[in-house]
Design a protein around this motif. Structure first.
Motif, PDB file in Angstrom:
ATOM      1  N   PHE A   7       0.837  -1.221   0.000  1.00  0.00           N
ATOM      2  CA  PHE A   7       0.000   0.000   0.000  1.00  0.00           C
ATOM      3  C   PHE A   7       0.865   1.261   0.000  1.00  0.00           C
ATOM      4  CE2 PHE A   7      -3.355  -2.986   1.564  1.00  0.00           C
ATOM      5  CZ  PHE A   7      -4.204  -2.806   0.491  1.00  0.00           C
ATOM      6  N   GLY A  46      -8.752   2.658   7.373  1.00  0.00           N
ATOM      7  CA  GLY A  46      -8.143   2.325   6.070  1.00  0.00           C
ATOM      8  C   GLY A  46      -8.573   3.334   5.027  1.00  0.00           C
ATOM      9  N   THR A  47      -8.464   4.591   5.401  1.00  0.00           N
ATOM     10  CA  THR A  47      -8.976   5.674   4.541  1.00  0.00           C
ATOM     11  C   THR A  47      -8.218   5.776   3.217  1.00  0.00           C
ATOM     12  OG1 THR A  47      -9.746   7.961   4.662  1.00  0.00           O
ATOM     13  CG2 THR A  47      -7.506   7.578   5.447  1.00  0.00           C
ATOM     14  N   GLY A  48      -6.985   5.266   3.179  1.00  0.00           N
ATOM     15  CA  GLY A  48      -6.184   5.373   1.956  1.00  0.00           C
ATOM     16  C   GLY A  48      -5.933   6.833   1.613  1.00  0.00           C
ATOM     17  N   VAL A  51     -10.767   8.568  -0.248  1.00  0.00           N
ATOM     18  CA  VAL A  51     -11.850   8.636  -1.255  1.00  0.00           C
ATOM     19  C   VAL A  51     -13.227   8.888  -0.625  1.00  0.00           C
ATOM     20  CG1 VAL A  51     -10.620   7.217  -2.964  1.00  0.00           C
ATOM     21  CG2 VAL A  51     -12.208   6.119  -1.380  1.00  0.00           C
ATOM     22  N   ASP A  70      -5.059   5.337   8.626  1.00  0.00           N
ATOM     23  CA  ASP A  70      -4.519   4.311   7.732  1.00  0.00           C
ATOM     24  C   ASP A  70      -3.143   3.924   8.261  1.00  0.00           C
ATOM     25  OD1 ASP A  70      -5.310   3.513   4.548  1.00  0.00           O
ATOM     26  OD2 ASP A  70      -3.285   3.007   5.237  1.00  0.00           O
ATOM     27  N   TYR A  71      -2.794   2.633   8.153  1.00  0.00           N
ATOM     28  CA  TYR A  71      -1.473   2.231   8.656  1.00  0.00           C
ATOM     29  C   TYR A  71      -0.356   2.513   7.663  1.00  0.00           C
ATOM     30  CZ  TYR A  71      -1.437  -2.511   6.393  1.00  0.00           C
ATOM     31  OH  TYR A  71      -1.429  -3.580   5.524  1.00  0.00           O
ATOM     32  N   SER A  72      -0.716   2.900   6.442  1.00  0.00           N
ATOM     33  CA  SER A  72       0.295   3.244   5.438  1.00  0.00           C
ATOM     34  C   SER A  72       0.623   4.736   5.525  1.00  0.00           C
ATOM     35  CB  SER A  72      -0.233   2.888   4.040  1.00  0.00           C
ATOM     36  OG  SER A  72       0.376   3.698   3.068  1.00  0.00           O
ATOM     37  N   MET A  75      -0.003   6.578   2.251  1.00  0.00           N
ATOM     38  CA  MET A  75      -1.431   6.843   1.982  1.00  0.00           C
ATOM     39  C   MET A  75      -1.859   8.083   2.786  1.00  0.00           C
ATOM     40  SD  MET A  75      -3.071   4.798  -0.137  1.00  0.00           S
ATOM     41  CE  MET A  75      -3.118   3.139  -0.835  1.00  0.00           C
ATOM     42  N   GLY A  94      -2.604   5.116  11.692  1.00  0.00           N
ATOM     43  CA  GLY A  94      -3.146   4.279  12.760  1.00  0.00           C
ATOM     44  C   GLY A  94      -3.408   2.882  12.237  1.00  0.00           C
ATOM     45  N   ASN A  95      -3.197   1.907  13.119  1.00  0.00           N
ATOM     46  CA  ASN A  95      -3.409   0.509  12.732  1.00  0.00           C
ATOM     47  C   ASN A  95      -4.573  -0.033  13.555  1.00  0.00           C
ATOM     48  OD1 ASN A  95      -3.334  -2.266  12.334  1.00  0.00           O
ATOM     49  ND2 ASN A  95      -1.099  -2.299  12.165  1.00  0.00           N
ATOM     50  N   ILE A  96      -5.662  -0.352  12.898  1.00  0.00           N
ATOM     51  CA  ILE A  96      -6.875  -0.786  13.602  1.00  0.00           C
ATOM     52  C   ILE A  96      -6.673  -2.157  14.266  1.00  0.00           C
ATOM     53  CG2 ILE A  96      -7.983  -1.861  11.575  1.00  0.00           C
ATOM     54  CD1 ILE A  96      -9.764   0.248  14.296  1.00  0.00           C
ATOM     55  N   GLN A  97      -5.623  -2.856  13.863  1.00  0.00           N
ATOM     56  CA  GLN A  97      -5.343  -4.162  14.450  1.00  0.00           C
ATOM     57  C   GLN A  97      -4.505  -4.059  15.710  1.00  0.00           C
ATOM     58  OE1 GLN A  97      -5.529  -7.204  10.945  1.00  0.00           O
ATOM     59  NE2 GLN A  97      -3.492  -7.116  11.734  1.00  0.00           N
ATOM     60  N   GLY A 113     -13.452  -0.743   1.489  1.00  0.00           N
ATOM     61  CA  GLY A 113     -12.376  -1.374   0.720  1.00  0.00           C
ATOM     62  C   GLY A 113     -11.243  -1.897   1.573  1.00  0.00           C
ATOM     63  N   VAL A 114     -11.468  -2.077   2.862  1.00  0.00           N
ATOM     64  CA  VAL A 114     -10.350  -2.450   3.741  1.00  0.00           C
ATOM     65  C   VAL A 114     -10.527  -3.786   4.467  1.00  0.00           C
ATOM     66  CG1 VAL A 114     -11.205  -0.991   5.629  1.00  0.00           C
ATOM     67  CG2 VAL A 114      -8.829  -1.624   5.597  1.00  0.00           C
ATOM     68  N   HIS A 117      -8.457  -6.961   3.925  1.00  0.00           N
ATOM     69  CA  HIS A 117      -7.012  -6.848   4.149  1.00  0.00           C
ATOM     70  C   HIS A 117      -6.624  -7.022   5.621  1.00  0.00           C
ATOM     71  CE1 HIS A 117      -6.592  -5.626   0.014  1.00  0.00           C
ATOM     72  NE2 HIS A 117      -7.549  -4.741   0.195  1.00  0.00           N
TER      73      HIS A 117
HETATM   74  C1  SAM Z   1      -7.770  -1.269  -0.757  1.00  0.00           C
HETATM   75  S1  SAM Z   1      -7.168   0.097   0.150  1.00  0.00           S
HETATM   76  C2  SAM Z   1      -8.630   1.098   0.291  1.00  0.00           C
HETATM   77  C3  SAM Z   1      -8.316   2.536   0.589  1.00  0.00           C
HETATM   78  C4  SAM Z   1      -9.542   3.458   0.546  1.00  0.00           C
HETATM   79  N1  SAM Z   1     -10.497   3.149   1.589  1.00  0.00           N
HETATM   80  C5  SAM Z   1     -10.169   3.384  -0.814  1.00  0.00           C
HETATM   81  O1  SAM Z   1     -11.233   2.734  -0.963  1.00  0.00           O
HETATM   82  O2  SAM Z   1      -9.570   3.940  -1.766  1.00  0.00           O
HETATM   83  C6  SAM Z   1      -7.019  -0.566   1.788  1.00  0.00           C
HETATM   84  C7  SAM Z   1      -6.412   0.418   2.761  1.00  0.00           C
HETATM   85  O3  SAM Z   1      -6.452  -0.129   4.070  1.00  0.00           O
HETATM   86  C8  SAM Z   1      -5.236   0.178   4.719  1.00  0.00           C
HETATM   87  N2  SAM Z   1      -5.058  -0.802   5.798  1.00  0.00           N
HETATM   88  C9  SAM Z   1      -4.841  -2.129   5.673  1.00  0.00           C
HETATM   89  N3  SAM Z   1      -4.720  -2.707   6.875  1.00  0.00           N
HETATM   90  C10 SAM Z   1      -4.867  -1.709   7.787  1.00  0.00           C
HETATM   91  C11 SAM Z   1      -4.836  -1.679   9.210  1.00  0.00           C
HETATM   92  N4  SAM Z   1      -4.601  -2.790   9.930  1.00  0.00           N
HETATM   93  N5  SAM Z   1      -5.053  -0.494   9.842  1.00  0.00           N
HETATM   94  C12 SAM Z   1      -5.274   0.626   9.117  1.00  0.00           C
HETATM   95  N6  SAM Z   1      -5.286   0.670   7.770  1.00  0.00           N
HETATM   96  C13 SAM Z   1      -5.098  -0.496   7.107  1.00  0.00           C
HETATM   97  C14 SAM Z   1      -4.194   0.127   3.621  1.00  0.00           C
HETATM   98  O4  SAM Z   1      -3.016   0.833   3.907  1.00  0.00           O
HETATM   99  C15 SAM Z   1      -4.959   0.736   2.445  1.00  0.00           C
HETATM  100  O5  SAM Z   1      -4.793   2.130   2.367  1.00  0.00           O
END
Ligand code: SAM
Length: 199
Positions: A7, A46-48, A51, A70-72, A75, A94-97, A113-114, A117
């Protein structure tokens, strides 16, 4: 490469690839179905590149607030470049996990969309449940059905090929075990929407 590295690498081209006019018109119709009320506090997980943010900000109005995590880091950087001027919005890594969020804070938590993952879905759902207010709700949404998503992830990169949504019965069980009830799941071509209420 880990999913997080994937990501981070994808962040600079994410909007070009995925933030299409088709997605925008999809989101314009999708977000009103979340039932967000003005003045509410929303956590976007996971706002990325953010969007969902313009639609969430519109839904909560000037007296509400949105926290987007978002953990990235990359992003988050892209997201901040677009939306850091919005006063009632906080964008942060931030990491939701792994991270804990203050208890009973949010009216609505959105995962667009998260969810596929997330490796430890049970832990994440418990985390979300605890940060929701007593009458709060969780929204899990996609612009594809669960079957379409499986194909999409396999096509897009082997780093996310394994990511999928649990089947409806399994999703319901996971949500109930984490303290959610009144669960509705719509899973059809071009659309996935799960709404679950904190018990
Ligand atoms: C497929 S992308 C979707 C991003 C955005 N919501 C969109 O629809 O364009 C998934 C996102 O979830 C984030 N993500 C994955 N695991 C995560 C976690 N444990 N905590 C926070 N963000 C996470 C990724 O970094 C990525 O930006």
């Amino acid at each position: 490469m880990s999913a997080k590295e994937y990501f981070n690498n994808a962040a600079s081209v994410w909007d070009e690839k995925f933030h299409t006019p088709k997605l925008c018109s999809f989101l314009e119709k999708l977000v009103p179905q979340f039932g967000i009320e003005t003045g509410q506090n929303v956590l976007d997980v996971g706002t990325g590149t953010g969007v969902l943010i313009p639609y969430l900000i519109k839904a909560v109005g000037p007296n509400g607030s949105v926290i987007a995590i978002d953990y990235s880091e990359k992003m988050v950087q892209q997201c901040k470049a677009k939306y850091s001027h919005i006063k009632n919005l906080t964008i942060k890594v931030g990491n939701i996990q792994e991270d804990t969020f203050p208890a009973q804070t949010f009216d609505v938590v959105t995962c667009f969309g998260v969810f596929p993952h997330l490796e430890n879905k049970q832990k994440v759902l418990q985390n979300i449940n605890s940060t929701l207010k007593p009458s709060g709700k969780l929204i899990i949404a996609h612009a594809l059905s669960s079957e379409e998503l499986k194909v999409h992830h396999k096509t897009v990169s082997h780093h996310v090929a394994h990511a999928m949504l649990p089947k409806n019965a399994e999703m319901t069980k996971l949500l109930e075990q984490a303290g959610f009830s009144t669960i509705s799941i719509k899973d059809e071509p071009g659309f996935y929407l799960c709404i679950a209420h904190k018990t």
